[in-house]
Motif scaffolding. Structure first.
Motif, PDB file in Angstrom:
ATOM      1  N   ASN A 126       0.850  -1.187   0.000  1.00 23.00           N
ATOM      2  CA  ASN A 126       0.000   0.000   0.000  1.00 23.00           C
ATOM      3  C   ASN A 126       0.889   1.240   0.000  1.00 23.00           C
ATOM      4  O   ASN A 126       2.121   1.129  -0.019  1.00 23.00           O
ATOM      5  CB  ASN A 126      -0.966  -0.011   1.194  1.00 23.00           C
ATOM      6  N   GLY A 127       0.299   2.422   0.021  1.00 24.60           N
ATOM      7  CA  GLY A 127       1.087   3.639  -0.070  1.00 24.60           C
ATOM      8  C   GLY A 127       1.587   4.121   1.278  1.00 24.60           C
ATOM      9  O   GLY A 127       1.160   3.655   2.334  1.00 24.60           O
ATOM     10  N   GLY A 128       2.520   5.085   1.247  1.00 19.13           N
ATOM     11  CA  GLY A 128       3.060   5.667   2.466  1.00 19.13           C
ATOM     12  C   GLY A 128       4.571   5.758   2.414  1.00 19.13           C
ATOM     13  O   GLY A 128       5.230   5.128   1.579  1.00 19.13           O
ATOM     14  N   THR A 129       5.138   6.539   3.328  1.00 16.16           N
ATOM     15  CA  THR A 129       6.587   6.723   3.339  1.00 16.16           C
ATOM     16  C   THR A 129       7.323   5.442   3.692  1.00 16.16           C
ATOM     17  O   THR A 129       8.386   5.154   3.146  1.00 16.16           O
ATOM     18  CB  THR A 129       6.971   7.833   4.332  1.00 16.16           C
ATOM     19  N   ALA A 146      17.419 -10.884  -9.897  1.00 10.12           N
ATOM     20  CA  ALA A 146      17.853 -11.946 -10.796  1.00 10.12           C
ATOM     21  C   ALA A 146      16.653 -12.821 -11.150  1.00 10.12           C
ATOM     22  O   ALA A 146      15.659 -12.858 -10.434  1.00 10.12           O
ATOM     23  CB  ALA A 146      18.946 -12.772 -10.127  1.00 10.12           C
ATOM     24  N   ALA A 147      16.735 -13.533 -12.269  1.00  7.35           N
ATOM     25  CA  ALA A 147      15.639 -14.408 -12.695  1.00  7.35           C
ATOM     26  C   ALA A 147      15.276 -15.376 -11.576  1.00  7.35           C
ATOM     27  O   ALA A 147      16.166 -15.903 -10.907  1.00  7.35           O
ATOM     28  CB  ALA A 147      16.059 -15.165 -13.956  1.00  7.35           C
ATOM     29  N   PRO A 148      13.997 -15.572 -11.289  1.00  3.30           N
ATOM     30  CA  PRO A 148      12.805 -15.181 -12.066  1.00  3.30           C
ATOM     31  C   PRO A 148      12.306 -13.774 -11.781  1.00  3.30           C
ATOM     32  O   PRO A 148      11.206 -13.428 -12.206  1.00  3.30           O
ATOM     33  CB  PRO A 148      11.787 -16.214 -11.608  1.00  3.30           C
ATOM     34  N   GLY A 149      13.040 -12.977 -11.063  1.00  7.05           N
ATOM     35  CA  GLY A 149      12.643 -11.599 -10.842  1.00  7.05           C
ATOM     36  C   GLY A 149      11.677 -11.432  -9.687  1.00  7.05           C
ATOM     37  O   GLY A 149      11.541 -12.285  -8.826  1.00  7.05           O
ATOM     38  N   LEU A 150      10.979 -10.313  -9.679  1.00 11.11           N
ATOM     39  CA  LEU A 150      10.095  -9.932  -8.582  1.00 11.11           C
ATOM     40  C   LEU A 150       8.864  -9.246  -9.162  1.00 11.11           C
ATOM     41  O   LEU A 150       8.961  -8.513 -10.145  1.00 11.11           O
ATOM     42  CB  LEU A 150      10.829  -8.968  -7.644  1.00 11.11           C
ATOM     43  N   SER A 151       7.711  -9.496  -8.571  1.00 11.13           N
ATOM     44  CA  SER A 151       6.485  -8.813  -8.988  1.00 11.13           C
ATOM     45  C   SER A 151       5.995  -7.929  -7.847  1.00 11.13           C
ATOM     46  O   SER A 151       5.940  -8.367  -6.694  1.00 11.13           O
ATOM     47  CB  SER A 151       5.390  -9.818  -9.356  1.00 11.13           C
ATOM     48  N   ILE A 152       5.662  -6.688  -8.159  1.00  6.89           N
ATOM     49  CA  ILE A 152       5.136  -5.747  -7.177  1.00  6.89           C
ATOM     50  C   ILE A 152       3.736  -5.328  -7.602  1.00  6.89           C
ATOM     51  O   ILE A 152       3.523  -4.887  -8.737  1.00  6.89           O
ATOM     52  CB  ILE A 152       6.048  -4.519  -7.040  1.00  6.89           C
ATOM     53  N   VAL A 153       2.789  -5.487  -6.688  1.00  2.00           N
ATOM     54  CA  VAL A 153       1.403  -5.048  -6.900  1.00  2.00           C
ATOM     55  C   VAL A 153       1.144  -3.921  -5.915  1.00  2.00           C
ATOM     56  O   VAL A 153       1.336  -4.086  -4.712  1.00  2.00           O
ATOM     57  CB  VAL A 153       0.407  -6.195  -6.663  1.00  2.00           C
ATOM     58  N   THR A 154       0.722  -2.768  -6.413  1.00  2.00           N
ATOM     59  CA  THR A 154       0.571  -1.618  -5.515  1.00  2.00           C
ATOM     60  C   THR A 154      -0.553  -0.698  -5.957  1.00  2.00           C
ATOM     61  O   THR A 154      -0.878  -0.619  -7.141  1.00  2.00           O
ATOM     62  CB  THR A 154       1.891  -0.822  -5.424  1.00  2.00           C
ATOM     63  N   ASN A 155      -1.130  -0.007  -4.989  1.00  2.00           N
ATOM     64  CA  ASN A 155      -2.096   1.048  -5.288  1.00  2.00           C
ATOM     65  C   ASN A 155      -1.466   2.416  -5.136  1.00  2.00           C
ATOM     66  O   ASN A 155      -2.164   3.430  -5.179  1.00  2.00           O
ATOM     67  CB  ASN A 155      -3.324   0.938  -4.375  1.00  2.00           C
ATOM     68  N   ALA A 156      -0.135   2.458  -4.947  1.00  2.00           N
ATOM     69  CA  ALA A 156       0.583   3.724  -4.788  1.00  2.00           C
ATOM     70  C   ALA A 156       1.247   4.103  -6.107  1.00  2.00           C
ATOM     71  O   ALA A 156       2.128   3.391  -6.601  1.00  2.00           O
ATOM     72  CB  ALA A 156       1.633   3.612  -3.683  1.00  2.00           C
ATOM     73  N   LEU A 157       0.824   5.210  -6.688  1.00  2.00           N
ATOM     74  CA  LEU A 157       1.338   5.607  -8.002  1.00  2.00           C
ATOM     75  C   LEU A 157       2.824   5.915  -7.963  1.00  2.00           C
ATOM     76  O   LEU A 157       3.540   5.647  -8.925  1.00  2.00           O
ATOM     77  CB  LEU A 157       0.554   6.829  -8.507  1.00  2.00           C
ATOM     78  N   ASN A 158       3.318   6.497  -6.860  1.00  2.00           N
ATOM     79  CA  ASN A 158       4.742   6.828  -6.793  1.00  2.00           C
ATOM     80  C   ASN A 158       5.595   5.563  -6.725  1.00  2.00           C
ATOM     81  O   ASN A 158       6.676   5.499  -7.323  1.00  2.00           O
ATOM     82  CB  ASN A 158       5.035   7.737  -5.595  1.00  2.00           C
ATOM     83  N   GLY A 176      -8.186   2.865 -10.061  1.00  2.00           N
ATOM     84  CA  GLY A 176      -9.029   3.494  -9.058  1.00  2.00           C
ATOM     85  C   GLY A 176      -8.883   4.996  -9.031  1.00  2.00           C
ATOM     86  O   GLY A 176      -8.220   5.601  -9.879  1.00  2.00           O
ATOM     87  N   VAL A 177      -9.494   5.600  -8.034  1.00  2.00           N
ATOM     88  CA  VAL A 177      -9.455   7.047  -7.865  1.00  2.00           C
ATOM     89  C   VAL A 177      -8.210   7.416  -7.071  1.00  2.00           C
ATOM     90  O   VAL A 177      -7.989   6.919  -5.966  1.00  2.00           O
ATOM     91  CB  VAL A 177     -10.716   7.542  -7.131  1.00  2.00           C
ATOM     92  N   ALA A 178      -7.370   8.293  -7.629  1.00  2.00           N
ATOM     93  CA  ALA A 178      -6.101   8.660  -6.995  1.00  2.00           C
ATOM     94  C   ALA A 178      -6.303   9.781  -5.989  1.00  2.00           C
ATOM     95  O   ALA A 178      -7.011  10.753  -6.246  1.00  2.00           O
ATOM     96  CB  ALA A 178      -5.087   9.079  -8.052  1.00  2.00           C
ATOM     97  N   ARG A 179      -5.668   9.622  -4.840  1.00  2.00           N
ATOM     98  CA  ARG A 179      -5.691  10.648  -3.807  1.00  2.00           C
ATOM     99  C   ARG A 179      -4.387  11.440  -3.900  1.00  2.00           C
ATOM    100  O   ARG A 179      -3.310  10.887  -3.699  1.00  2.00           O
ATOM    101  CB  ARG A 179      -5.827   9.994  -2.423  1.00  2.00           C
ATOM    102  N   PHE A 183      -0.810   9.782  -3.257  1.00  2.00           N
ATOM    103  CA  PHE A 183      -0.586   9.055  -4.512  1.00  2.00           C
ATOM    104  C   PHE A 183      -1.219   7.673  -4.501  1.00  2.00           C
ATOM    105  O   PHE A 183      -0.868   6.831  -5.316  1.00  2.00           O
ATOM    106  CB  PHE A 183       0.906   8.922  -4.832  1.00  2.00           C
ATOM    107  N   GLU A 184      -2.159   7.396  -3.595  1.00  2.00           N
ATOM    108  CA  GLU A 184      -2.805   6.092  -3.512  1.00  2.00           C
ATOM    109  C   GLU A 184      -4.118   6.087  -4.289  1.00  2.00           C
ATOM    110  O   GLU A 184      -4.852   7.066  -4.297  1.00  2.00           O
ATOM    111  CB  GLU A 184      -3.089   5.713  -2.065  1.00  2.00           C
ATOM    112  N   THR A 185      -4.415   4.947  -4.911  1.00  2.00           N
ATOM    113  CA  THR A 185      -5.702   4.756  -5.567  1.00  2.00           C
ATOM    114  C   THR A 185      -6.565   3.835  -4.708  1.00  2.00           C
ATOM    115  O   THR A 185      -6.068   2.903  -4.077  1.00  2.00           O
ATOM    116  CB  THR A 185      -5.542   4.141  -6.960  1.00  2.00           C
TER     117      THR A 185
END
Length: 292
Positions: A126-129, A146-158, A176-179, A183-185
């Protein structure tokens, strides 16, 4: 990061306000660096004048005037005769335009979380400092890239804007709607996207954390999205400084027993006893506590 140097006090514009040192030890060389320094100073003084800002940053007054004009255009400051004042907005300056006095602590939290994540995992943020510091630590750790890498799922645009530039990082930005203040949706669009995904780990920044009330935040729509992340995740990592231990926000995120790991800083100051009591109670309900 907080500066250990003793501030040099100078007369401010009109009211005799002292202008402290910028957080960094040397004058910023880039425009974004100047903006960050200006906004940090503005957060302390409430007003900046052209001449003393130019002196402090080691640039010309013409450069400062151009920077002030651009910051005003972005509604981050309000122009006044001879300088700028903090904009009349009811939220903090967006994270990308300021540095946090707790950056060193947040970097330690981020580094520890990066140790808990394994290559190839899907991590929700989620968003935040604090979670921004975690994202930077994750995307800087070579073993995770390195392979296979990393996946990041976030609602924080920054966070998404930074992660998408990293090779071997698959970045999923929830809609979603951005605040603008964070920077969170949030909202139905973000929730619908999240319901189509599975996460290995949800990394959650919180407003408050107690054994009794669990993890909390201040906004109900934000809490709903984080609950969705937790429901889709195998593990839950709560990240927070010790100052938030024993405090409670408005909206419930999850119970303490749902937390797999808690990564926090060492308690200090007047609240040491209360914070340590919360840490002991967290351990008692099965949370793995990491103090950095």
């Amino acid at each position: 990061m907080a500066d250990d140097a003793v501030p040099r006090h100078r007369p401010g514009p009109g009211a005799g306000t002292a202008l402290p040192d910028a957080p960094s030890g040397t004058p910023p060389a880039t425009r974004s660096g100047r903006w960050s320094a200006m906004l940090d100073l503005l957060a302390t003084t409430g007003r900046l004048g052209v001449s003393e800002t130019a002196e402090r940053l080691g640039v010309s007054e013409a450069t400062v005037r151009r920077d002030f004009a651009e910051l005003a255009r972005r509604q981050l400051v309000t122009r006044q005769h001879g300088g700028v004042v903090a904009a009349s907005i009811a939220y903090e300056l967006p994270y990308r335009y300021r540095s946090s006095q707790g950056d060193e602590s947040l970097a330690r939290i981020g580094a520890k979380v990066a140790e808990l994540v394994r290559p190839g995992q899907v991590v929700g943020l989620n968003g935040g400092t604090t979670t921004t510091a975690v994202a930077r630590a994750l995307t800087a750790r070579e073993e995770l890239l390195a392979a296979p890498g990393l996946s990041i799922v976030t609602n924080a645009l920054n966070i998404a804007a930074e992660a998408v530039l990293r090779q071997h990082v698959r970045c999923v930005s929830l809609g979603g709607v951005a605040r603008p203040e964070s920077f969170e949706t949030t909202g139905p669009i973000a929730m619908q996207a999240l319901e189509q995904l599975w996460l290995d780990t949800a990394v959650v920044g919180v407003t408050g954390l107690t054994v009794r009330e669990g993890a909390t935040c201040d906004l109900e729509d934000e809490a709903a999205l984080i609950r969705g992340m937790i429901a889709r995740a195998g593990e839950v990592v709560v990240v927070t400084t010790s100052a938030k231990l024993g405090t409670r926000g408005f909206a419930s995120i999850c119970g303490a027993a749902q937390i797999t790991h808690l990564v926090t800083t060492r308690p200090e100051g007047e609240g040491v006893a209360a914070a340590e009591k919360q840490l002991q109670a967290m351990t008692a309900v099965g949370v793995q506590v990491h103090i950095v």
